[in-house]
Write a protein that holds these residues in place. Structure first.
Motif, short mmCIF file in Angstrom:
data_model
loop_
_atom_site.label_atom_id
_atom_site.label_comp_id
_atom_site.label_asym_id
_atom_site.label_seq_id
_atom_site.Cartn_x
_atom_site.Cartn_y
_atom_site.Cartn_z
N UNK A 1 34.42 40.62 46.17
CA UNK A 1 33.30 41.37 46.61
C UNK A 1 33.01 42.83 46.55
N UNK A 2 34.21 43.44 46.01
CA UNK A 2 34.36 44.75 45.97
C UNK A 2 34.02 45.61 44.54
N UNK A 3 34.09 44.49 43.71
CA UNK A 3 33.95 44.82 42.08
C UNK A 3 32.45 45.68 41.79
N UNK A 4 31.46 45.38 42.70
CA UNK A 4 30.28 45.89 42.28
C UNK A 4 30.14 47.37 42.22
N UNK A 5 31.18 48.01 43.14
CA UNK A 5 31.27 49.56 43.46
C UNK A 5 32.11 50.00 42.46
N UNK A 6 32.61 49.34 41.38
CA UNK A 6 33.40 50.02 40.33
C UNK A 6 32.62 50.82 39.54
N UNK A 7 31.48 50.41 39.36
CA UNK A 7 30.80 51.22 38.01
C UNK A 7 29.90 52.41 38.48
#
Length: 399
Positions: A247-253
């Motif tokens: 759920x947190x990976x969308x913020x990586x970019x």
């Protein structure tokens, strides 16, 4: 107890003087940069453009989180799914460039190791079959009690030598139960095998203990390492570690543009483990899919040619131990080795899956450096970190 654990996790992950960025802050960053960073697939699409007030807040956060304080700064970002070993690499950077912080973190890890052992017993006793062979009714009762989280915490909060001996007896029952030993994290057995040492009141963690102590990344974290000598110059290194939960990976970019070198960490030993978020999905398969998302985002960056990417196929030591008991071909049907349970063939098959994933996303595999490694290796700094920094400086000077 939970609040104490959270404080220790923050200390161990952040080392005190570190920039901890909340998930909400990174989500706002991602929304602000929606027009600049392509989401890898529909699951990562950002919401509609925020209001003016939200955008202003996001812009202020972007300025506060700037990664470029001066020209001689190298910015690294650790990427990878949960449990891949990113936090261990963070500790290795501390060990090389902030020795005092590493030593303090090692001392503070005592309480985390104790909590880790407790959680392992709770998890393992729930997996015990009804046919488990207990040496006594007392140990059988202990196994049932430890399945309850509250009872297990009460037991571990009041440990003495007699209770530690009981845990050692129960551990023998657990590790001799069929099926439990194969599909577990490597740190589980490491600490349980030495529980009569690490639960003692006078226990002092070794460097290896601290490196193996698993700490969930609670926030996106950044640390600066000043005055690092590279050749004839002095540089400041900035290392960013991100949460690996799905759920947190969308913020990586959101901050990819500001990074000089991406370090994608994948655990070889995850080949026979299910995801925690979705037990129907294999963890290594999830890591491959996530790597593809990262590659798809990177190729959209205008300055991608000036950035570096390294893929650390991590936990090689645990992988070698597992393969002899549970072959890779049991979990990846497309793998047909010449010899069953072959370590080298298995490693190369996994590497090739990552190579092919990069190629399918339009990235030339020659632009990605693949390395087999073990982040708990004492020589990890010399083998990986030194060469990584040197290569990055060379690339910046050339570019």
């Amino acid at each position: 107890m939970c609040s104490i654990m959270n404080k220790f996790r923050v200390f161990l992950c952040c080392g005190g003087d570190v920039e901890a960025i909340s998930p909400e802050a990174t989500r706002q960053q991602a929304r602000h940069k929606k027009s600049q960073v392509a989401s890898p697939h529909t699951g990562y699409d950002a919401p509609d453009h925020p209001s003016a007030s939200t955008e202003s807040t996001s812009q202020n956060q972007n300025r506060a989180l700037s990664l470029k304080p001066n020209a001689n700064t190298l910015n690294f970002m650790l990427l990878g799914t949960a449990g891949s070993g990113k936090s261990t690499i963070f500790k290795q950077f501390d060990r090389m460039f902030l020795a005092e912080l590493f030593t303090n973190g090692r001392a503070a890890s005592i309480i985390l190791i104790k909590e880790f052992v407790r959680a392992c017993f709770t998890r393992f006793t729930r997996l015990l079959p009804e046919s488990a062979d207990f040496d006594s009714e007392e140990i059988q009762t202990l196994a049932y009690d430890l399945q309850d989280t509250d009872k297990s915490r009460d037991f571990f909060d009041n440990l003495d030598d007699a209770k530690i001996d009981q845990l050692a007896e129960l551990w023998i029952v657990i590790k001799n139960s069929p099926g439990i030993a194969i599909c577990q994290q490597e740190s589980d057995f490491f600490f349980l095998e030495k529980l009569q040492d690490c639960l003692k009141i006078d226990y002092i963690p070794t460097e290896e203990d601290y490196l193996r102590c698993r700490v969930e990344t609670m926030y996106t974290e950044r640390r600066k390492y000043d005055n690092v000598s590279v050749g004839k110059q002095t540089w400041t290194l900035t290392l960013t570690d991100v949460r690996g939960n799905k759920d947190d990976r969308r913020s990586w970019f959101a901050t990819f543009d500001d990074v000089d070198y991406f370090i994608y960490v994948a655990s070889l030993a995850d080949y026979n483990l299910p995801m925690e978020e979705d037990t129907r999905k294999n963890r290594l398969s999830d890591s491959l899919e996530t790597f593809g998302d990262v590659m798809e985002c990177l190729k959209t960056l205008a300055n991608f040619s000036r950035k570096g990417v390294i893929v650390l196929l991590n936990k090689e030591d645990s992988f070698k131990e597992k393969i002899s008991k549970d072959a890779l071909e049991n979990h990846f049907q497309k793998f047909h080795p010449n010899k069953p349970n072959d370590v080298l063939e298995s490693k190369m098959f996994i590497k090739n899956m990552f190579v092919q994933t990069a190629r399918k996303k339009g990235i030339d595999p020659k632009d990605v450096d693949f390395k087999f490694t073990s982040a708990i290796d004492k020589k990890f700094g010399e083998k990986i970190i030194h060469s990584l920094i040197k290569n990055t400086v060379t690339q910046i000077i050339k570019g």
